[in-house]
Scaffold this active site. Structure first.
Site, PDB file in Angstrom:
ATOM      1  N   ASP A  38      55.004  56.053 -60.812  1.00 22.99           N
ATOM      2  CA  ASP A  38      55.192  57.132 -59.845  1.00 22.99           C
ATOM      3  C   ASP A  38      53.928  57.311 -58.996  1.00 22.99           C
ATOM      4  OD1 ASP A  38      55.861  59.620 -58.610  1.00 22.99           O
ATOM      5  OD2 ASP A  38      57.083  60.165 -60.338  1.00 22.99           O
ATOM      6  N   THR A  77      60.286  61.516 -55.507  1.00 26.39           N
ATOM      7  CA  THR A  77      60.526  60.858 -56.792  1.00 26.39           C
ATOM      8  C   THR A  77      61.984  60.482 -57.000  1.00 26.39           C
ATOM      9  OG1 THR A  77      58.653  61.981 -57.815  1.00 26.39           O
ATOM     10  CG2 THR A  77      60.341  61.122 -59.295  1.00 26.39           C
ATOM     11  N   ASN A  98      64.422  65.345 -53.840  1.00 26.40           N
ATOM     12  CA  ASN A  98      64.352  65.864 -55.206  1.00 26.40           C
ATOM     13  C   ASN A  98      65.308  67.034 -55.382  1.00 26.40           C
ATOM     14  OD1 ASN A  98      62.422  64.028 -56.032  1.00 26.40           O
ATOM     15  ND2 ASN A  98      60.699  65.442 -55.792  1.00 26.40           N
ATOM     16  N   LYS A 159      59.380  61.775 -66.455  1.00 26.43           N
ATOM     17  CA  LYS A 159      60.206  62.748 -65.736  1.00 26.43           C
ATOM     18  C   LYS A 159      61.679  62.464 -66.002  1.00 26.43           C
ATOM     19  CE  LYS A 159      56.988  63.254 -61.818  1.00 26.43           C
ATOM     20  NZ  LYS A 159      56.847  63.123 -60.345  1.00 26.43           N
ATOM     21  N   ASP A 289      51.395  60.152 -60.513  1.00 26.99           N
ATOM     22  CA  ASP A 289      51.901  61.164 -59.588  1.00 26.99           C
ATOM     23  C   ASP A 289      51.309  62.536 -59.886  1.00 26.99           C
ATOM     24  OD1 ASP A 289      53.957  61.876 -57.447  1.00 26.99           O
ATOM     25  OD2 ASP A 289      54.560  63.226 -59.059  1.00 26.99           O
ATOM     26  N   HIS A 293      48.873  64.499 -57.287  1.00 26.48           N
ATOM     27  CA  HIS A 293      49.161  65.842 -56.778  1.00 26.48           C
ATOM     28  C   HIS A 293      48.013  66.805 -57.082  1.00 26.48           C
ATOM     29  CE1 HIS A 293      53.143  65.455 -55.167  1.00 26.48           C
ATOM     30  NE2 HIS A 293      53.658  64.976 -56.291  1.00 26.48           N
ATOM     31  N   ASP A 334      57.970  54.619 -56.723  1.00 27.33           N
ATOM     32  CA  ASP A 334      58.990  55.414 -56.043  1.00 27.33           C
ATOM     33  C   ASP A 334      58.542  55.902 -54.676  1.00 27.33           C
ATOM     34  OD1 ASP A 334      57.053  57.003 -57.214  1.00 27.33           O
ATOM     35  OD2 ASP A 334      58.441  58.562 -57.879  1.00 27.33           O
ATOM     36  N   HIS A 335      57.243  55.933 -54.433  1.00 30.17           N
ATOM     37  CA  HIS A 335      56.681  56.382 -53.159  1.00 30.17           C
ATOM     38  C   HIS A 335      55.174  56.220 -53.216  1.00 30.17           C
ATOM     39  CE1 HIS A 335      55.365  59.948 -55.318  1.00 30.17           C
ATOM     40  NE2 HIS A 335      56.618  60.169 -55.708  1.00 30.17           N
TER      41      HIS A 335
END
Length: 544
Positions: A38, A77, A98, A159, A289, A293, A334-335
């Site tokens: 992620d 995600t 999301n 997740k 991820d 963040h 995913d990104h």
């Protein structure tokens, strides 16, 4: 960190050393491992690739597409994971974000979480019943079990939405972190003994405080603290954790180590890779991820995380090597991510900034409300930019007025790159060709579903963060149409493969048809958004 992962890995598994085949066999692998990291952007992968020494170095010795793309605009995600093993973009598979707003929802909470079943009594967008019901596509595991019912389809992730979107509907086991333990939505399935033992061991391990990590020189050189808000600092955190601090565990390299350890335990207990058909395990690694963040992508924290991820993957593969299983690996993300605008400015990106809070849909909607004789906001949104919905209770004429005024208002703002209405987006053909050449509106079209997407779509200028005010755990993000969020690595590896670096710009929707060819699974290319990649050694794509 690594010590926790190793300890749990060894506690969860016990494999006798067996000889690995010297060269890659011609038949399909007995175990296929699909890994998502992620927020592992193409930029992060490129920056740290020269420093890999373990698992990521191994994978980099296979077929590497450094210019993979989550080609759509909804670089979040859930959409990202939904593309990997379905060969469907969000516009086709329905996972447009999301979360999205459904103004026809019967419950008071009109926000719908991508991996919930809102028809379950009591489910809300924040306290939900986990389900794949919103995914309008079959995953590779779903398809392969139809061909080979003996195949096992397993998903493990940090997740729930990662485990759901990669595993699909027909899964044998699905486990994800729920904030306390690794849990499942498949309550009727027997719980493997390794999961119970693992959760007990993890709880015990987390009850012990963890000291700060000692950064190597590579990471120390990236240590510069940024005080972003009262009590919010990023850039030089070393992942010390108080005893029992589960939140700090999640935002640390330990998290991926635990996820990989549980995955190894399930492989061992279930005998994955030892049955009559190829088994598939999807592994979603979420720590990158959470760390991105909390602290951004350009500081010491991300350096410590990526180097730890490399080592954790190395330990995981070493354990698999001991088992003697013939396995193949695919890894992607995913990104990507946009770093802290404060740090970007220090690096010379002069236009990097945080979004004006006045751009929030609720704020714009309040300013427009008097024009249609309303007092409450006439717009609904989730965060700043992206999908925006017009209040469905307005008469058609007033909705048209609000749409025109909202588009004009957004387009006039100096931080907005573009704003498009639903009809304008839907007139655009689904994009084809190299994803790096798509226009902005084509990127939006690729993740736009008229049943779930908004009435308008707002695009911030590049380097404008939608996080107007940083908070603890949320200082940097993704979700834009720009390539720092779209470009991700796509790696294929199997023992005996020759190293190959491919320059092509490809999409994550190309992964599933490629893996299907590896497994001998026929898929109808006309019904997919992706294509089989013929440049991966050992994979023979069907004639088109």
């Amino acid at each position: 960190m690594r010590n926790l992962g190793i300890a749990l890995l060894l506690a969860a598994t016990s494999s006798a050393a067996l000889a690995q085949p010297a060269t890659r066999p011609a038949q399909p692998p007995k175990l296929l491992i699909a890994i998502s990291v992620d927020q592992l952007s193409g930029d992060i992968f490129d920056e740290y690739r020269p420093h890999f020494t373990a698992g990521l170095k191994r994978l980099s010795g296979g077929t590497v597409f450094r210019n993979g793309y989550q080609s759509h605009a909804a670089t979040e995600t859930c959409p990202g994971h939904s593309t990997m093993l379905t060969a469907k973009r969000p516009a086709s598979n329905g996972i447009v974000a999301n979360s999205w707003i459904d103004q026809s929802a019967s419950r008071q909470d009109q926000v719908i979480y991508c991996a919930e079943d809102e028809s379950v009594a009591g489910s809300t967008s924040t306290s939900y019943s986990v389900s794949p019901i919103h995914l309008n596509a079959e995953t590779l595991g779903d398809r392969f079990k139809k061909l080979s019912p003996a195949s096992r389809n397993v998903a493990v992730a940090g997740k729930d939405r990662a485990a759901v979107m990669m595993g699909g509907r027909n899964v044998d086991q699905r486990w994800y972190w729920n904030g306390q333990i690794f849990a499942t939505d498949l309550k009727a399935r027997p719980t493997p003994a390794v999961v119970t033992a693992f959760n007990v061991g993890l709880t015990t391990a987390l009850a012990v405080a963890r000291p700060a990590l000692a950064p190597p020189p590579l990471c120390s050189a990236r240590a510069r603290g940024y005080d972003l808000a009262p009590g919010v600092r990023a850039g030089d955190h070393r992942f010390e954790r108080a005893a029992g601090d589960l939140r700090a565990f999640r935002i640390s390299p330990e998290f991926d180590g635990a996820t990989l350890a549980l995955s190894a335990g399930l492989i061992q207990e279930m005998g994955l890779g030892r049955g009559p058909a190829t088994d598939i395990i999807s592994v979603g690694l979420s720590a990158t991820d959470y760390i991105g963040h909390a602290y951004g992508s350009g500081g010491m924290e991300m350096c410590l995380q990526v180097l730890a991820l490399d080592r954790e993957l190395g330990d995981f593969f070493a354990q698999l090597d001991l088992s003697g299983i013939d396995y193949a690996v695919m890894l992607t993300a995913d990104h990507g991510v946009m770093d802290l605008p404060e740090r970007l400015r220090d690096k010379g990106v002069a236009d990097a900034a945080r979004a004006d809070p006045a751009l929030a849909a609720s704020e714009v909607g309040k300013r427009l409300a008097p024009r249609v004789n309303r007092t409450d906001s006439v717009l609904k949104g989730i965060g700043i930019a992206g999908d925006i919905w017009i209040d469905a209770s307005l008469p058609a004429a007033e909705r048209s007025r609000v749409l025109a005024d909202a588009l004009a208002s957004y387009r006039a703002h100096p931080q907005v790159f573009a704003a498009f209405g639903r009809d304008e987006i839907m007139k655009v053909a689904m994009p084809t060709g190299s994803p790096d050449r798509w226009s902005v509106i084509e990127r939006i079209r690729a993740s736009f579903d008229p049943k779930r997407s908004g009435d308008l779509y707002v695009v911030l200028k590049q380097h404008i963060s939608p996080i107007a005010v940083p908070s603890k755990g949320y200082t940097a993000t993704h979700g834009s149409v720009w390539d720092h969020d779209r470009r991700v690595p796509i790696l294929f590896w199997r023992k005996g493969m020759a190293a190959s670096d491919r320059p092509e710009h490809i999409e994550t929707v190309d992964i599933m048809p490629t893996l299907a060819a590896l497994l001998g699974l026929a898929v109808d290319a006309r019904a997919l958004d992706g294509k089989c990649l013929g440049d991966v050694e050992g994979i023979s794509c069907p004639a088109r």
